[in-house]
Structures are given as C-alpha cells and as structure tokens.
Write a protein that holds these residues in place. Sequence first.
Motif, PDB file in Angstrom:
ATOM      1  N   TYR A   1     -22.611  35.096 -17.058  1.00  0.00           N
ATOM      2  CA  TYR A   1     -21.439  34.851 -16.223  1.00  0.00           C
ATOM      3  C   TYR A   1     -20.730  36.157 -15.896  1.00  0.00           C
ATOM      4  O   TYR A   1     -20.644  37.059 -16.730  1.00  0.00           O
ATOM      5  N   GLU A   2     -20.214  36.213 -14.678  1.00  0.00           N
ATOM      6  CA  GLU A   2     -19.316  37.305 -14.318  1.00  0.00           C
ATOM      7  C   GLU A   2     -17.954  37.023 -14.948  1.00  0.00           C
ATOM      8  O   GLU A   2     -17.625  35.891 -15.298  1.00  0.00           O
ATOM      9  N   LYS A   3     -17.141  38.056 -15.081  1.00  0.00           N
ATOM     10  CA  LYS A   3     -15.787  37.868 -15.603  1.00  0.00           C
ATOM     11  C   LYS A   3     -15.033  36.876 -14.713  1.00  0.00           C
ATOM     12  O   LYS A   3     -15.208  36.850 -13.500  1.00  0.00           O
ATOM     13  N   VAL A   4     -14.210  36.070 -15.345  1.00  0.00           N
ATOM     14  CA  VAL A   4     -13.422  35.093 -14.595  1.00  0.00           C
ATOM     15  C   VAL A   4     -12.500  35.835 -13.637  1.00  0.00           C
ATOM     16  O   VAL A   4     -11.738  36.716 -14.060  1.00  0.00           O
TER      17      VAL A   4
ATOM     18  N   LEU B   1     -12.138  30.110  -6.510  1.00  0.00           N
ATOM     19  CA  LEU B   1     -12.712  29.058  -5.668  1.00  0.00           C
ATOM     20  C   LEU B   1     -13.976  29.514  -4.942  1.00  0.00           C
ATOM     21  O   LEU B   1     -14.799  28.685  -4.559  1.00  0.00           O
ATOM     22  N   LYS B   2     -14.130  30.816  -4.774  1.00  0.00           N
ATOM     23  CA  LYS B   2     -15.379  31.322  -4.193  1.00  0.00           C
ATOM     24  C   LYS B   2     -16.531  31.129  -5.186  1.00  0.00           C
ATOM     25  O   LYS B   2     -17.670  30.891  -4.788  1.00  0.00           O
ATOM     26  N   VAL B   3     -16.230  31.241  -6.470  1.00  0.00           N
ATOM     27  CA  VAL B   3     -17.257  31.057  -7.497  1.00  0.00           C
ATOM     28  C   VAL B   3     -17.654  29.585  -7.594  1.00  0.00           C
ATOM     29  O   VAL B   3     -18.828  29.250  -7.703  1.00  0.00           O
ATOM     30  N   ASN B   4     -16.680  28.704  -7.522  1.00  0.00           N
ATOM     31  CA  ASN B   4     -16.940  27.256  -7.580  1.00  0.00           C
ATOM     32  C   ASN B   4     -16.024  26.539  -6.590  1.00  0.00           C
ATOM     33  O   ASN B   4     -14.889  26.188  -6.924  1.00  0.00           O
ATOM     34  N   PRO B   5     -16.501  26.297  -5.378  1.00  0.00           N
ATOM     35  CA  PRO B   5     -15.660  25.666  -4.346  1.00  0.00           C
ATOM     36  C   PRO B   5     -15.301  24.214  -4.645  1.00  0.00           C
ATOM     37  O   PRO B   5     -14.397  23.663  -4.006  1.00  0.00           O
ATOM     38  N   ASP B   6     -15.988  23.575  -5.584  1.00  0.00           N
ATOM     39  CA  ASP B   6     -15.774  22.142  -5.837  1.00  0.00           C
ATOM     40  C   ASP B   6     -14.867  21.859  -7.023  1.00  0.00           C
ATOM     41  O   ASP B   6     -14.852  20.736  -7.550  1.00  0.00           O
TER      42      ASP B   6
ATOM     43  N   GLN C   1      -8.368  29.207 -13.492  1.00  0.00           N
ATOM     44  CA  GLN C   1      -9.318  29.936 -14.338  1.00  0.00           C
ATOM     45  C   GLN C   1      -9.900  29.022 -15.414  1.00  0.00           C
ATOM     46  O   GLN C   1     -11.104  29.041 -15.670  1.00  0.00           O
ATOM     47  N   TRP C   2      -9.036  28.205 -16.035  1.00  0.00           N
ATOM     48  CA  TRP C   2      -9.521  27.284 -17.056  1.00  0.00           C
ATOM     49  C   TRP C   2     -10.432  26.220 -16.442  1.00  0.00           C
ATOM     50  O   TRP C   2     -11.411  25.792 -17.069  1.00  0.00           O
ATOM     51  N   ALA C   3     -10.119  25.803 -15.232  1.00  0.00           N
ATOM     52  CA  ALA C   3     -10.977  24.822 -14.552  1.00  0.00           C
ATOM     53  C   ALA C   3     -12.377  25.388 -14.343  1.00  0.00           C
ATOM     54  O   ALA C   3     -13.384  24.686 -14.510  1.00  0.00           O
ATOM     55  N   LEU C   4     -12.456  26.680 -13.995  1.00  0.00           N
ATOM     56  CA  LEU C   4     -13.741  27.311 -13.748  1.00  0.00           C
ATOM     57  C   LEU C   4     -14.581  27.377 -15.024  1.00  0.00           C
ATOM     58  O   LEU C   4     -15.765  27.007 -15.020  1.00  0.00           O
TER      59      LEU C   4
END
Length: 579
Positions: A513-516, A524-529, A483-486
């Motif tokens: 932004y949507e809620k974390v 990972l669907k929000v940010n796969p990288d 979550q913090w990475a996102l």
Amino acid sequence: MADVHVLSPSNSVVLPGSASALAVKSLQKYTSVRSLVCSFFERANNERDADRATVVVLDEFSKTSDPLDALSGADKVLLFRYFFSHLNLIAVEMKSLNEGVVLNLNSIISSTNSLAGHRISRIELWTGTAPQLINDVYLDDESSPPGVTNAVNTMSSALCVSSCKSTSTGIRIRKLLRLLHENIDTFKLLSKTDSEHLSRLTHLVGHWSFPSHELSIDDLSYCAFLMLEFAFRYIKELAMWSTFPMPSANELMMFVFLVRDNYQHGNPFHNFRHAVDVMQACFHYLIRLRCLPKFSQFKNDPRENELTTLSEDFSMKKQSTLLEMVFPLAPVQPEGEALVPHLNPIQSLGLLLAAIGHDLGHPGVTNAFLINHEASTSQIYNERSVLESYHTSVFINRIFCICFPGLLAYVTDFNSKLTLKNLIIGSILATDMAEHFEYVDKLKKFKFSTSDPLDNKVKLISSLLIKCADISNVTRPLRVSSQWALVLSREFSEIETLEKKLANEKVELDVQYEKVPTFVDDVLKVNPDLHKGQLFFIKTFAEGLFNSISDLLPELKYTSDIASENKKFWLEREASFNI
C-alpha cells in the motif's frame, strides 16, 4: 534465509564451524543484551509485519557487571521469546549449535519464511486456517533438539503463551521486565525526542480531528503515554487514592511499547494506530464529561484544523512535553451542588487501558471469518465474541499481569466490588459489533435515576463510551474520517483475497500500500467508491448509537453532528455518481 543476531561479549566472535551452514540473510553482532533489546524495540517504527525468521544466537558472558548480560542462558532465551515473539523469533544458545541443531534451525527458518513471507499467507497462518500444521499440539516434535522452538506466533500460540504459563514462570518474566525498566531508557528509543516535536504531539492529542495517519508509530506511542500518564497523574493529585500503585514514566512507556508490539502492524485498519485513535476518542469523551480535567492543549472546537499544528510555521507560545492540567474539574450547578462525574478517576483510567488493548493481536479478519473456517480460537470461545475474548485474554494475561499485576484486583470505588480487571474485560467485550443493537437498546432505556447498582451503571457507561470510540472514525471531521474509511476498505479487501485463496483460487499474496493520502480528494482517487461503505455503516450502525448517546450525554452531541455532516457529504457524492 534468516536475520541472525549474535549476542556475545566480543565483537570478534566467530560462529562455530557447524553454524557455517546456517541460512543467514543478514548477520548482526551485539555485545550486550541491552543493545539487542533496544534494536528490537526500535523496529516497530517501520510498521511492517515480520516476514521471515529472526534467529538470536546467545553466547556466554562469563565476567560482566551488567545485570542483563549476567542473566543465565535460560533467562535470556525466555526474555527474547516472551517479549519479541512477534518477530518470528528463535533463540538458541551458541554452545548448542551442533550440526543437528543447525539442520533443524534451517528447516524451521525455511518453513517460517515460506509461510510468513507474504501478507495474505501471514493472515492465514495467524488464524490457523492454513493447510500447513503450525503450533498444533498433535505435531510430532520429539526430534526437535533442545533450545529450538517453532518460531511462528499464531493466535493459538499467543493464547497459550499468555494463559498457560506457570506462576513461577510469571515471576521470572516480571523479574526480567524489572531489569529492562532499570537498564533501558525507553524514551531514548523514540526516533524524534526533541522538545519541539514532543510538544507538538501534546497539542495534537488535544484535537478531536486527531491526525493518526500523519504520525509515526513512535509518535503514537508517545501520544498513548501522554494520555495514560495524564490519567495516572490526576489520580495522584487526589489524596483519596493515595494507595493506588503508580508506575514510573519509564515503566509506563515500556507498557506502551509491549502493547504496541503485540499489534499486527501490517493490518491496514486493526493495528496500533487504531488502538491509539480509539484511546484518544475515549480520552476526549472523559474530558468533555468532566471525568478527567481539561488540559491546556485541549481544543474545545471539535472541528479545529489539526493540520495547522502539523505545519512547519506552527509556533507554541509555551512548549510543554506533557499535558498540562487545568482546574477546577467540575463547574458548580445552579443549586450549588457539584456535578458528579459518570466515571471516577480510577474508572476513567480503566477505560483508557481497555481502549489501548481492545484489539491486541487482531489478525485482520472478522469473527464471521474465524467461525466460518472453524479456526481454533472460534472453538475455544464457542463462536461468540471470538476476537474480543481473544484480545481480552492476551492483553490481560500476556501484558497487563506482567506490567501492572497490582492494578488488576484494585477496586474501582470505595463502595464497589468492580475491579479494574473486570471493568477492562467488560469494556473490551462490549466492542463486539454482534452486540451492537443490544447496547443501543440498553442505551435508549438507560436512566441516570435508575435504582440499578452503581457497578452496573459504571460498566454500562464504560461499555457505551468504548463502543462509541471504536467506531468514532465516522464522527471525526471528514479529512480524518475519509482516511479511516480507506484503510478499512483495504482490510476488507484482504479478507476477500484470503477467502479466494482458501477456495483454491489464484490470488496475489503480496499486498503493498501507498501511504494514506492527507486530503479527501486524494483519498477518493485511491478508492472512488468509499461512499458506499460509509453510507451503509452510518445508516446501519453509527446514527442510532451516536444520536442516542447525544440524548443521554449532551456533551457528546458533537459526535452525532459531525457524523450527520459526513453522511451529507457521502450522500451528495452518491448522487453525483447517479447523474
């Protein structure tokens, strides 16, 4: 258009005819200073930056027994301007609302809204990198009518308000804060105050996998209060510190509110949520190092599932809305000598205070950004530790010296010259990542048997602990760590967008932004990288620091172990991308 708040003894008050031309988006009326102050404090739970001007129109209270309402117009203006400037606030007395003042007000409202209306523009505005001149001392404002000030709260103006007030103004502000303490029950301002909910928060503070992103700002405020109250209460338990000034619970929660409101809630990463998270990491370090006693809700297993505490069917055998101390503090070593903690209770409190204030007023950009764009703050601090110096100054001079002036000069040990103020300043400055490898080198060379002065040891231990806490997100269990990475990736993305805007490229200024998400797969669907940034950070910065701190302080070995587990996950994810 502005949010206009009319403060008047009568609900039926009518604005003077000249005010009919005021650009009003919403109009709310309040019959007491207390009710308006409370409404402003309660705004924080919406977790949004102020995106337009807030106008407070102050009517006269000729007959009142309420000490807040009985304040002079000048003191009311000072109260709202000092404590609520983050709302882009303009305070004006109703008796001054003539046609010229209203015209000037509308001009300021229009300017404020156009600059603060979009997330990317707000960052540009705060940092002083916008092409528009805001809070520039060379602006010609002689035509501004009395009582009307520039509403925009930039880094430069925050520094000025914090550090350039006179001694007499500081005394006035402390008196106003004392009135707030005496007339406002801060705990009633929390959105959820039932004992079951507050008890649940005490258990969540006990988890290493502290679920920051599952909690509201009000919840986090209470968690911060719990940790500070615990440290203060422990000092009170010890007769040797009987002269240490003890704030009341209400004063302590008010302090948390003021700190909270001076963070930018719209920042994806560097916000109050991060401040409380870093504070909670320091809290756990201090307990595991036996600098503070354990509490009954403390979870010994750093991997214990925090979501069970959040679940509806979680039941507590004994409900407590405070952290319950467990003694004795230190075990006896084989040779019969008690273990001496690395930090005493006062120093431990200083570290917690530094942690909650360590990113105060963060604009959501990096030191490199401020230096590259010659922001005024980078020039003030000679392009070194710019943000860290800024956070320290605003925290100490705007908040701490107003809330706890008696604590700053307090010496942290009987045989020491290290004051609480100097410990806090040194700890916050240590969070500059430009100094990271220098601290890692100091850590590798550090020996407890060294003949260095005690104060130097205390400063280094405090600096190392807050540094570890500041980047502790990579040592939290994977769900929380992801979550913090996102949110960190979101903040870096905003900086990239701002760089493009400053290069005159067309960009989207509104960022929503949507809620974390709660679970790793959804993150990972929000940010796969995410694996790319995480692997770079762990390999470059985290591994060396946490491996070395684990060698020096074996009680913290769990941090390097979990970081290693997280690294393995990200490496496996990277490998799957390369198949």
